[in-house]
Design an enzyme around this catalytic site. Structure first.
Site, PDB file in Angstrom:
ATOM      1  N   TYR A  94      20.016 -25.725  24.813  1.00 40.42           N
ATOM      2  CA  TYR A  94      19.362 -24.697  25.612  1.00 40.42           C
ATOM      3  C   TYR A  94      17.953 -24.555  25.077  1.00 40.42           C
ATOM      4  O   TYR A  94      17.770 -24.419  23.859  1.00 40.42           O
ATOM      5  CB  TYR A  94      20.018 -23.342  25.396  1.00 40.42           C
ATOM      6  CG  TYR A  94      21.337 -23.053  26.061  1.00 40.42           C
ATOM      7  CD1 TYR A  94      21.564 -23.330  27.398  1.00 40.42           C
ATOM      8  CD2 TYR A  94      22.334 -22.404  25.349  1.00 40.42           C
ATOM      9  CE1 TYR A  94      22.765 -22.984  27.999  1.00 40.42           C
ATOM     10  CE2 TYR A  94      23.534 -22.059  25.939  1.00 40.42           C
ATOM     11  CZ  TYR A  94      23.751 -22.356  27.263  1.00 40.42           C
ATOM     12  OH  TYR A  94      24.931 -22.005  27.851  1.00 40.42           O
ATOM     13  N   ALA A 140      23.892 -17.602  25.924  1.00 37.77           N
ATOM     14  CA  ALA A 140      23.694 -18.132  24.562  1.00 37.77           C
ATOM     15  C   ALA A 140      23.777 -17.122  23.429  1.00 37.77           C
ATOM     16  O   ALA A 140      23.329 -17.410  22.324  1.00 37.77           O
ATOM     17  CB  ALA A 140      22.351 -18.875  24.477  1.00 37.77           C
ATOM     18  N   GLU A 141      24.333 -15.941  23.675  1.00 39.02           N
ATOM     19  CA  GLU A 141      24.395 -14.915  22.623  1.00 39.02           C
ATOM     20  C   GLU A 141      23.023 -14.655  22.013  1.00 39.02           C
ATOM     21  O   GLU A 141      22.890 -14.376  20.830  1.00 39.02           O
ATOM     22  CB  GLU A 141      25.409 -15.292  21.513  1.00 39.02           C
ATOM     23  CG  GLU A 141      26.846 -15.206  21.943  1.00 39.02           C
ATOM     24  CD  GLU A 141      27.329 -16.452  22.676  1.00 39.02           C
ATOM     25  OE1 GLU A 141      27.723 -16.299  23.846  1.00 39.02           O
ATOM     26  OE2 GLU A 141      27.293 -17.537  22.102  1.00 39.02           O
ATOM     27  N   GLU A 200      25.935 -21.221  33.961  1.00 42.29           N
ATOM     28  CA  GLU A 200      27.118 -20.407  34.234  1.00 42.29           C
ATOM     29  C   GLU A 200      26.838 -19.392  35.343  1.00 42.29           C
ATOM     30  O   GLU A 200      27.116 -18.208  35.214  1.00 42.29           O
ATOM     31  CB  GLU A 200      27.586 -19.723  32.945  1.00 42.29           C
ATOM     32  CG  GLU A 200      28.009 -20.751  31.925  1.00 42.29           C
ATOM     33  CD  GLU A 200      28.450 -20.184  30.593  1.00 42.29           C
ATOM     34  OE1 GLU A 200      28.059 -19.052  30.274  1.00 42.29           O
ATOM     35  OE2 GLU A 200      29.175 -20.873  29.883  1.00 42.29           O
ATOM     36  N   GLU A 280      30.623 -27.352  27.866  1.00 44.56           N
ATOM     37  CA  GLU A 280      30.690 -26.464  26.703  1.00 44.56           C
ATOM     38  C   GLU A 280      32.122 -26.370  26.218  1.00 44.56           C
ATOM     39  O   GLU A 280      32.762 -25.329  26.350  1.00 44.56           O
ATOM     40  CB  GLU A 280      30.184 -25.059  27.044  1.00 44.56           C
ATOM     41  CG  GLU A 280      28.731 -25.009  27.417  1.00 44.56           C
ATOM     42  CD  GLU A 280      28.197 -23.586  27.482  1.00 44.56           C
ATOM     43  OE1 GLU A 280      28.891 -22.660  27.037  1.00 44.56           O
ATOM     44  OE2 GLU A 280      27.078 -23.422  27.975  1.00 44.56           O
TER      45      GLU A 280
END
Ligand SMILES: *[C@@H]1O[C@H](CO)[C@@H](O)[C@H](O)[C@H]1NC(C)=O
Ligand SMILES: *[C@@H]1O[C@H](CO)[C@@H](O)[C@H](O)[C@H]1NC(C)=O
Ligand SMILES: *[C@@H]1O[C@H](CO)[C@@H](O)[C@H](O)[C@H]1NC(C)=O
Length: 978
Positions: A94, A140-141, A200, A280
């Site tokens: 990412y 991606a937190e 997503e 993922e």
């Protein structure tokens, strides 16, 4: 990544998280499942079976790493080399819009860790495919899911649609990533293979069942796709779906031609005309604030890897990327609120860059998928316990329709079972049906494990009719194949080589009961293998190596070229070391680069004419064995101890609490807005939303003035999970909110009973709050940070004025630290004035240390320098460890050469060890280590800080490179922000 914190953290042991597939895919035909492609004719194609690159089918096995979570390009090389050495052939990343565009008028792909060109160059040099995933939204937190924080005010809402304000915002960033990627595409002889659009995003349908198009979402996808294509991206566009229910952006699902579909849809299920692609798959798990250190290590360990990654193969998956292969660090304020500093993710390459059993277990499978060509076009013939002689074991039969090669993926029939089972397997081969092993013994599955049993497996020009031991790899040296088989330590195996007439034992290290048995069409060999590697020779120069698990773990197959596919005749075998990063052959020498963690013997198999091994630049005393391999001893690392920290200097870093403090420009901004673009309009006025005043990260200071008497104040502060705050009246602490792993807001009614109030004149309330990041999702990113309610009690009027200070320069073009970005620092005096930076002169400061600590509430800033001289020719991994002494009601920020590399909140978490990479640390020079220590009660704060060595290896990795460009120092512009 898609999974919620709860889903990740509470992942049940071996729950069924793998994909589900059609059980019957044997009726293939070219018309039903045609080969499709994009871009330059024939460079990247795909069909139902697999991706095809330059005409060759590929099993894509890769993993995710985020360059921004390791802001040192020189260390990307370490991660990529370790991935390649594990047999992985692709890296997915990412990129982070907010990191590259920290301010509205910035687009940085050049400084420090921002230069993605260097990642692509490394991927080409090392030979690894790349999947680029620029977003614009990544989840991606990370804070705001990767959206720039200036986008979170509501002025661009609703986000993730075709709103022209949002489109104008993302276009320069998407343009830039596409243009940087363009020359590195496989169609340009680079290695960038796939380009993911959005992330997503399941928005294609208003009703999935009725196929009612969601026009704004479709228009958005079309804009993003057109952006990529217009910038020359001609590799396949991909998308990853988080659930099976969304059915978005796949041509197969879009039966009404609504549009916006990508070329290759990834999920975690089958879409008929596309390869089964898992963008993922679980590489580990995130560790939230209240989770265990290192995530759920035991639930995603080497057994998980062994079992689930093989299980995916049983489901016909031919493309999977592990999330994460290297997690790294949420340094600065990059994390989403629920995630702490560490993003170790229990990944196979740990946050401190070490590798272990989980990494090696992946290698044992990835080396196999790299050479098992027939697996890339395989139909699923059946799956049942009838393949096995033991009902506790089931097998899935995969078969290549062209070559008839078979792959039997064996697992416990109850996937949660961890019993030790023995069985024989019923297989179909070109020589007939067998129940194997035929002679004696059995196949064993011990616990949560799986084995892939091959039949009619091609190696070179030879055929392995079957093997009950797993194939690790094979190579072709001087035209003759060497096959490598492995079993868990002490287990037995049986294999059948077609047309072989005689076999002999050339080396036995841990072998026993080896029996060669002539069969009608070749030789059947049975063996048992304890720790070690044995060498068997057959006629026609065919060799078979037998390894137990421990020997297989340290068995490497470096490519001799940078071809990501690592052709079998352009490799070498190296058994023994901790890691082999690369190999090169010139005249009679094989030059190896790698890492050694102990004195050991290495054994090299390569072309016959070689007679010398060079290891990390040293020619080794090399012996040639009778069977043609080379052996030499390598030394282990020398020992290295981290220096003690200190002496320390200290200075107060909260002068803002005093009523006579002057809150002037440019550090302080009038917080006076009475209108807001935010949808959250219920707050008390003025709106004390920090993002609207150009401050987005870290600690913010609010000063609210009021005249005359009041009995208290009600405060509701929103900073995200794990945030905290303290409030002072005229210099004295009145209360603190310590924070927790679950509260995003903290409200309290504070009494002025014990405070020093000026009942007739001016009073100032200081609120120091930290903002633990912005939430994920388009709406979550817009959750405000700041004070939602500030109401004086016992008084009819309210605050007369509010002022706010945050990161020096705010989000304006005067922002002072482009390399470390606005994610690195907040608005503490120490941060604004650059005390955290190397080169600031603290000679006038008092001497004191954090382990002496202080009493009373407040913030103190400690500095020390430490000289490092890591041994040449070694990789050294270092970390810092906090140890609280006494009260835990404090927050500590650790700065290393200006990088905020740890947030230690002992009230909330026990995670206290923080690895810091080379580059952030100067391994051959002086390093500034600093701590901002925020005591939230009058008990004060005391904390020890030590530097520890995580590991030392003798290594080819250069950790003493000149990283000066990554560590810009203090400059006088900081003085304006007092
Ligand atoms: C699999 O496909 C074959 C051929 O089309 C068909 O005869 C058979 O019934 C199918 N089996 C299952 C389990 O769907
Ligand atoms: C990125 O690094 C490469 C060298 O690897 C350099 O040529 C290029 O100019 C850098 N990009 C930017 C934008 O500075
Ligand atoms: C890629 O390499 C081939 C073979 O060397 C060459 O013919 C072709 O022009 C190259 N393509 C690009 C875009 O550089």
């Amino acid at each position: 990544m898609k999974l919620t914190r709860q889903a990740l953290y509470f992942l049940p042991l071996f729950s069924t998280i793998g994909p589900t597939c059609a059980q019957n895919t044997t009726n293939t035909s070219a018309t039903e499942w045609p080969i499709l492609g994009t871009g330059q004719e024939g460079v990247v194609q795909w069909d139902h079976y697999s991706l095809i690159v330059n005409g060759k089918r590929v099993f894509l096995f890769g993993g995710e790493m985020h360059p921004w979570r390791l802001p040192v390009p020189e260390m990307w090389e370490d991660v990529l080399q370790k991935m390649k050495a594990a047999g992985l052939n692709s890296i997915s990343f990412y990129s982070h819009w907010g990191y590259h565009a920290p301010t509205i008028d910035t687009l940085d792909f050049g400084t420090g860790g921002h230069n993605l060109t260097r990642l692509y160059e490394l991927a080409c040099d090392i030979g690894i495919f790349v999947t680029a995933r620029p977003g614009p939204y990544i989840n991606a937190e990370t804070s705001a899911g990767g959206f720039p924080l200036w986008l979170t005010t509501g002025a661009y809402s609703p986000l993730r649609d075709n709103d022209s304000r949002y489109t104008a915002a993302w276009t320069p960033y998407q343009d830039a990533v596409a243009r940087i990627t363009h020359p590195f595409q496989v169609t340009q002889n680079g290695t960038a293979l796939l380009y993911q659009i959005e992330n997503e995003f399941t928005g294609q349908w208003r009703s999935v069942s009725a196929k009612t198009p969601n026009n704004a979402a479709i228009a958005y996808m079309k804009l993003l796709e057109a952006n990529a294509r217009s910038n020359g991206i001609d590799i396949p566009l991909t998308h990853n779906s988080p659930t099976t229910s969304g059915k978005s952006w796949s041509k197969d699902y879009d039966t009404v031609s609504a549009g916006g579909d990508v070329d290759i849809y990834g999920l975690d299920t089958v879409s008929p005309n596309q390869p089964s692609y898992l963008p993922e798959f679980q590489g580990g798990a995130v560790n939230p604030w209240d989770g265990p250190p290192g995530g759920c290590a035991e639930k995603s360990n080497q057994d998980f890897v062994n079992f689930y990654y093989r299980y995916n193969i049983a489901q016909k998956v031919t493309a999977m990327s592990l999330y994460m292969v290297y997690g790294g660090t949420n340094w600065g304020w990059l994390a989403v609120p629920f995630v702490p500093t560490s993003y170790d993710y229990t990944a196979p390459i740990s946050e401190d860059r070490s590798i272990g059993a989980k990494y090696y277990e992946i290698k044992n499978l990835a080396l196999f998928t790299r050479i098992a060509e027939d697996l890339r076009k395989a139909d699923r013939i059946g799956a049942s316990t009838s393949y096995s002689t033991n009902a506790a074991i089931s097998a899935t039969e995969l078969r290549n329709p062209d070559t008839n090669a078979g792959f039997y993926v064996t697992i416990h029939s109850t996937t949660t079972s961890s019993t030790n089972e023995s069985f024989r397997l019923k297989v179909r081969t070109s020589l007939g049906n067998y129940t194997i092993p035929q002679r004696n013994g059995s196949i064993v599955l011990n616990g949560h494990q799986s084995k892939i049993i091959v039949t009619d497996f091609a190696f070179g020009n030879e055929t392995l009719i079957y093997s009950t031991a797993e194939v690790l790899t094979y190579a072709v040296f001087n035209g003759r194949p060497t096959l490598v088989l492995w079993v868990p330590t002490g287990e037995s195996g049986e294999f059948y080589i077609e047309h072989a007439k005689q076999g002999s034992i050339a080396a036995c290290n841990g072998c026993s009961n080896i029996i060669f048995c002539t069969s009608g069409n070749g030789l059947i060999v049975t063996f048992q293998q304890q720790e070690g590697m044995s060498v068997l020779q057959f006629d026609k120069g065919v060799r078979v190596l037998l390894l137990d698990r421990s020997a297989a773990y340290t068995f490497f197959v470096p490519g001799l070229t940078s071809d990501p596919l690592v052709p079998v005749d352009q490799t070498a075998f190296v058994q023994g070391p901790y890691l082999v990063r690369s190999a090169e052959v010139s005249s009679s020498t094989i030059t190896l680069c790698g890492d050694s963690n102990q004195t050991s013997t290495i054994e090299v198999f390569a072309a016959k004419e070689l007679d010398q091994i060079s290891w990390n630049g040293n020619i080794l005393h090399t012996n040639k064995t009778s069977y043609g391999s080379l052996k030499a001893d390598i030394s282990g690392p020398i020992s290295f101890t981290a220096p003690k920290l200190g002496p320390w200097k200290v200075h107060d870093s909260l002068p803002e609490r005093w009523s006579n403090y002057s809150d002037s420009d440019p550090a302080w901004v009038n917080a006076n807005k009475t209108s807001t673009a935010s949808s959250s309009k219920t707050a008390t006025l003025p709106y004390l939303y920090i993002d609207e005043y150009g401050f987005h990260t870290g600690i913010h200071l609010w000063r609210g003035y009021f005249n005359g008497a009041a009995t208290g104040v009600y405060l509701n502060v929103q900073g995200g999970i794990a945030h905290g705050w303290s409030a002072y009246l005229n210099g004295g602490l009145i209360s603190s909110f310590f924070g927790s792993g679950s509260s995003a807001t903290g409200n309290q009614t504070l009494s002025f009973a014990n405070a020093t109030l000026n009942p007739t004149g001016s009073n100032v309330l200081l609120v120091i709050q930290d903002n633990s990041g912005h939430d994920e999702s388009a709406s979550g990113a817009r959750n405000v940070r700041g004070i939602l309610n500030a109401t004086l009690i016992g008084k009819s009027s309210t605050f007369s004025t509010w002022k706010v200070a945050g990161t020096a320069g705010g989000s304006s073009s005067t922002f002072l630290d482009p390399v470390r970005t606005i994610y690195n620092e907040g608005g503490l005096t120490a941060e604004r004035l650059g005390w955290h930076l190397p080169g600031f002169d603290d000679s006038a400061w008092a001497s004191d240390s954090p382990s002496q600590g202080f009493t009373g509430a407040g913030v103190k800033f400690y500095r020390t320098t430490v000289q490092l001289d890591a041994p040449d020719g070694h990789d050294v991994s270092l970390s810092f460890k906090f140890l609280p002494i006494g009260a835990v009601t404090f927050r500590a920020l650790l700065y290393v050469n200006g990088y905020q590399y740890a947030r230690f909140y002992p009230y909330i978490t026990s995670v206290s060890t923080f690895p810091v990479p080379p580059g952030v640390l100067d391994y051959g020079g002086e390093n500034l280590v600093a701590i901002a220590l925020w005591a939230q009660t009058n008990e004060g704060a005391t904390v020890d800080l030590d530097m520890n060595v995580n590991y030392v290896t003798q290594s080819s990795l250069n950790v003493k490179f000149d990283g000066t460009y990554l560590r810009p120092g203090w400059d006088a512009r900081r003085l304006d922000y007092a």
